[in-house]
Design a protein around this motif. Structure first.
Motif, PDB file in Angstrom:
ATOM      1  N   PRO A   1       0.828  -1.207   0.000  1.00  0.00           N
ATOM      2  CA  PRO A   1       0.000   0.000   0.000  1.00  0.00           C
ATOM      3  C   PRO A   1       0.863   1.259   0.000  1.00  0.00           C
ATOM      4  N   ASP A   2       0.273   2.351  -0.449  1.00  0.00           N
ATOM      5  CA  ASP A   2       0.985   3.615  -0.495  1.00  0.00           C
ATOM      6  C   ASP A   2       0.785   4.395   0.808  1.00  0.00           C
ATOM      7  N   GLY A   3       1.713   5.286   1.071  1.00  0.00           N
ATOM      8  CA  GLY A   3       1.565   6.234   2.168  1.00  0.00           C
ATOM      9  C   GLY A   3       1.475   5.609   3.538  1.00  0.00           C
ATOM     10  N   ASP A   4       0.480   6.021   4.310  1.00  0.00           N
ATOM     11  CA  ASP A   4       0.328   5.587   5.697  1.00  0.00           C
ATOM     12  C   ASP A   4      -0.678   4.450   5.832  1.00  0.00           C
ATOM     13  N   GLY A   5      -0.665   3.511   4.876  1.00  0.00           N
ATOM     14  CA  GLY A   5      -1.655   2.454   4.886  1.00  0.00           C
ATOM     15  C   GLY A   5      -1.287   1.261   5.728  1.00  0.00           C
ATOM     16  N   TYR A   6      -0.630   1.474   6.896  1.00  0.00           N
ATOM     17  CA  TYR A   6      -0.168   0.366   7.734  1.00  0.00           C
ATOM     18  C   TYR A   6      -0.563   0.564   9.195  1.00  0.00           C
ATOM     19  N   ASP A   7      -0.659  -0.577   9.893  1.00  0.00           N
ATOM     20  CA  ASP A   7      -0.762  -0.590  11.352  1.00  0.00           C
ATOM     21  C   ASP A   7       0.358  -1.470  11.896  1.00  0.00           C
ATOM     22  N   PRO A   8       1.074  -1.041  12.951  1.00  0.00           N
ATOM     23  CA  PRO A   8       2.129  -1.888  13.520  1.00  0.00           C
ATOM     24  C   PRO A   8       1.531  -3.086  14.255  1.00  0.00           C
ATOM     25  N   VAL A   9       2.111  -4.273  14.050  1.00  0.00           N
ATOM     26  CA  VAL A   9       1.628  -5.503  14.678  1.00  0.00           C
ATOM     27  C   VAL A   9       2.813  -6.299  15.208  1.00  0.00           C
ATOM     28  N   GLU A  10       2.733  -6.726  16.473  1.00  0.00           N
ATOM     29  CA  GLU A  10       3.786  -7.557  17.041  1.00  0.00           C
ATOM     30  C   GLU A  10       3.678  -8.985  16.509  1.00  0.00           C
ATOM     31  N   VAL A  11       4.827  -9.569  16.193  1.00  0.00           N
ATOM     32  CA  VAL A  11       4.878 -10.920  15.639  1.00  0.00           C
ATOM     33  C   VAL A  11       5.787 -11.773  16.509  1.00  0.00           C
ATOM     34  N   SER A  12       5.339 -12.971  16.862  1.00  0.00           N
ATOM     35  CA  SER A  12       6.154 -13.852  17.710  1.00  0.00           C
ATOM     36  C   SER A  12       6.599 -15.122  16.986  1.00  0.00           C
ATOM     37  N   THR A  13       5.994 -15.427  15.850  1.00  0.00           N
ATOM     38  CA  THR A  13       6.394 -16.638  15.124  1.00  0.00           C
ATOM     39  C   THR A  13       7.694 -16.395  14.367  1.00  0.00           C
ATOM     40  N   GLU A  14       8.430 -17.485  14.112  1.00  0.00           N
ATOM     41  CA  GLU A  14       9.797 -17.370  13.585  1.00  0.00           C
ATOM     42  C   GLU A  14       9.842 -17.084  12.088  1.00  0.00           C
ATOM     43  N   ASP A  15      10.792 -16.199  11.699  1.00  0.00           N
ATOM     44  CA  ASP A  15      11.129 -15.972  10.294  1.00  0.00           C
ATOM     45  C   ASP A  15      12.213 -16.941   9.833  1.00  0.00           C
ATOM     46  N   TYR A  16      12.972 -17.452  10.784  1.00  0.00           N
ATOM     47  CA  TYR A  16      14.162 -18.265  10.486  1.00  0.00           C
ATOM     48  C   TYR A  16      14.300 -19.381  11.518  1.00  0.00           C
ATOM     49  N   ALA A  17      14.874 -20.494  11.088  1.00  0.00           N
ATOM     50  CA  ALA A  17      15.222 -21.566  12.029  1.00  0.00           C
ATOM     51  C   ALA A  17      16.358 -22.396  11.454  1.00  0.00           C
ATOM     52  N   SER A  18      17.261 -22.818  12.315  1.00  0.00           N
ATOM     53  CA  SER A  18      18.258 -23.835  11.989  1.00  0.00           C
ATOM     54  C   SER A  18      18.084 -24.970  12.988  1.00  0.00           C
ATOM     55  N   VAL A  19      18.091 -26.203  12.462  1.00  0.00           N
ATOM     56  CA  VAL A  19      17.767 -27.356  13.302  1.00  0.00           C
ATOM     57  C   VAL A  19      18.752 -28.492  13.033  1.00  0.00           C
ATOM     58  N   LEU A  20      19.449 -28.917  14.087  1.00  0.00           N
ATOM     59  CA  LEU A  20      20.230 -30.144  14.012  1.00  0.00           C
ATOM     60  C   LEU A  20      19.288 -31.323  14.195  1.00  0.00           C
ATOM     61  N   ILE A  21      19.496 -32.383  13.422  1.00  0.00           N
ATOM     62  CA  ILE A  21      18.598 -33.541  13.516  1.00  0.00           C
ATOM     63  C   ILE A  21      19.373 -34.844  13.607  1.00  0.00           C
ATOM     64  N   HIS A  22      18.822 -35.779  14.348  1.00  0.00           N
ATOM     65  CA  HIS A  22      19.303 -37.157  14.408  1.00  0.00           C
ATOM     66  C   HIS A  22      18.182 -38.065  13.906  1.00  0.00           C
ATOM     67  N   PHE A  23      18.521 -38.991  13.020  1.00  0.00           N
ATOM     68  CA  PHE A  23      17.557 -39.975  12.542  1.00  0.00           C
ATOM     69  C   PHE A  23      17.630 -41.223  13.419  1.00  0.00           C
ATOM     70  N   GLU A  24      16.615 -42.074  13.288  1.00  0.00           N
ATOM     71  CA  GLU A  24      16.511 -43.257  14.153  1.00  0.00           C
ATOM     72  C   GLU A  24      17.701 -44.197  14.017  1.00  0.00           C
ATOM     73  N   ASP A  25      18.315 -44.252  12.837  1.00  0.00           N
ATOM     74  CA  ASP A  25      19.418 -45.190  12.623  1.00  0.00           C
ATOM     75  C   ASP A  25      20.790 -44.578  12.915  1.00  0.00           C
ATOM     76  N   GLY A  26      20.826 -43.364  13.453  1.00  0.00           N
ATOM     77  CA  GLY A  26      22.081 -42.720  13.779  1.00  0.00           C
ATOM     78  C   GLY A  26      22.558 -41.723  12.739  1.00  0.00           C
ATOM     79  N   THR A  27      21.927 -41.677  11.581  1.00  0.00           N
ATOM     80  CA  THR A  27      22.256 -40.662  10.572  1.00  0.00           C
ATOM     81  C   THR A  27      22.044 -39.273  11.172  1.00  0.00           C
ATOM     82  N   LYS A  28      22.934 -38.343  10.819  1.00  0.00           N
ATOM     83  CA  LYS A  28      22.857 -36.988  11.358  1.00  0.00           C
ATOM     84  C   LYS A  28      22.560 -35.997  10.242  1.00  0.00           C
ATOM     85  N   GLY A  29      22.071 -34.816  10.624  1.00  0.00           N
ATOM     86  CA  GLY A  29      21.752 -33.824   9.618  1.00  0.00           C
ATOM     87  C   GLY A  29      21.482 -32.455  10.203  1.00  0.00           C
ATOM     88  N   VAL A  30      21.209 -31.511   9.312  1.00  0.00           N
ATOM     89  CA  VAL A  30      20.901 -30.142   9.710  1.00  0.00           C
ATOM     90  C   VAL A  30      20.134 -29.477   8.571  1.00  0.00           C
TER      91      VAL A  30
END
Length: 389
Positions: free
Chosen positions: A228-257
């Motif tokens: 939108p143009d000009g002042d067409g916004y309202d500020p809103v607080e956001v708590s959900t993630e924009d980014y994530a990095s996750v280390l993972i282990h599989f059941e058989d011992g395989t590793k990943g990220v």
């Protein structure tokens, strides 16, 4: 089932029309009804998409005796309620992910699906790319040797600016997780499918890059890039993630990220992964879906193009065009619908036969992984994935 399968669609946002287009490519399935939040909108969508029936309440659609199966294409917070209602109405159900808002809800849906004996599916469409069938077959045949490392991610840029806004940002509508639940779930499902391995435990780091966003006073269409143009916004607080990095282990011992991001400029829809095996490695990027990089230690690396003449026999049935005629995201959804509705058409039973599409069990596993990731980030420790069934 020899007759044409009649389908109803609940919800007509970004993903609803994609489901409809894919269904219409099958030939033996037809979309006969659409439900929206009110009758006026339902009629407008039905007219635009040439759908015979329009309902202003999804419960009216579920009462239609002519409908055999229903697609749930609504926002996340409605998935549990509507999926449950579809099954209680005795209809087959295909849901968008996430299956519910948490693993307790998804576990209840799995139990109900088994009780009702309906055919249930979740639209994890990335496993339906032709190249994913080939990779899964390569792993099964031992071409890579022992797969011991899995890494990659899923990056987008549609929420890069603090002026980008969508209903998925609101926790009460989209859920406690966003980037992980929305796109990380696709990555986890895809790599578990091609490797045949389940994720056992996770160690996660999440970040909300824009804790305050500017919500347009006039709603914008998802992925439109409009502002939108000009002042067409309202500020809103956001708590959900924009980014994530996750280390993972599989059941058989395989590793990943893996790393997921919805704020990575230039990455439009980049789901990618690499499997490192004792004999070979393979790398795939969804933005170049017809190519598979194959890495060697003692000989030149290779690039495999999607071509039925080059694929293993077990992967050829998902390639519908000759090599060089690239099949992409819409085709993966079409493959999902083809496998789901062929299962119904042949009268198969999920309690007795294994499906070649994601079911509510897969959707529940995804919810369990997401819950574990959120718990890991909050507690700053490794967390085991609890299946709750």
């Amino acid at each position: 089932m020899n007759k044409t399968i009649n389908v109803g669609i609940i919800g007509s946002g970004f993903i609803g029309p994609a489901h409809i287009e894919a269904i219409r490519r099958l030939g033996f399935v037809q979309v006969v009804a659409i439900a929206e939040q009110n009758e006026e909108k339902a009629r407008a969508v039905a007219e635009k998409l040439n759908i015979p029936k329009a309902y202003g309440d999804y419960k009216e659609l579920l009462s239609d005796p002519d409908i055999d199966a229903v697609h749930n294409c609504t926002p996340n917070h409605l998935h549990f309620e509507i999926n449950k209602a579809i099954m209680e109405a005795g209809k087959h159900v295909l849901s968008e992910k996430p299956l519910a808002m948490d693993a307790k809800e998804s576990a209840e849906l799995v139990r109900l699906a088994r009780e009702k004996g309906v055919v249930h599916g979740v639209n994890f469409n990335y496993r339906q790319y032709p190249m994913m069938k080939q990779v899964a077959e390569m792993v099964r045949r031992g071409d890579l040797g022992s797969v011991y490392l899995v890494h990659g991610g899923y990056q987008q840029d549609w929420l890069l600016y603090d002026t980008d806004f969508n209903w998925r940002l609101a926790k009460e509508v989209g859920g406690k997780s966003r980037a992980v639940a929305d796109i990380g779930s696709h990555w986890c499902d895809t790599v578990q499918y091609v490797t045949g391995k389940r994720i056992k435990e996770v160690l996660a780091d999440l970040w909300t890059v824009h804790p305050v966003r500017k919500k347009p006073k006039v709603a914008q269409v998802t992925y439109s890039g409009q502002a939108p143009d000009g002042d067409g916004y309202d500020p809103v607080e956001v708590s959900t993630e924009d980014y994530a990095s996750v280390l993972i282990h599989f059941e058989d011992g395989t590793k990943g990220v893996f790393t997921v991001s919805q704020v990575s400029a230039g990455r439009k829809n980049r789901l990618s992964f690499e499997l490192s095996g004792s004999e070979k490695s393979v790398f795939w990027d969804q933005e170049e879906p017809a190519r598979l990089w194959i890495g060697h230690r003692d000989q030149p690396n290779q690039t495999l193009m999607a071509d039925p003449g080059l694929f293993y026999e077990g992967a050829r049935d998902v390639v519908h065009y000759p090599g060089g005629h690239t099949e992409g995201w819409p085709d993966s959804i079409k493959n999902m619908m083809l496998r789901y509705y062929t299962f119904i058409r042949e009268g198969k039973d999920l309690l007795k036969e294994r499906a070649d599409f994601a079911t509510f069990e897969d959707g529940h596993l995804s919810m369990c992984i997401t819950d574990a990731i959120l718990q890991s980030h909050e507690q700053k420790r490794w967390v085991q994935v609890q299946h709750l069934l």
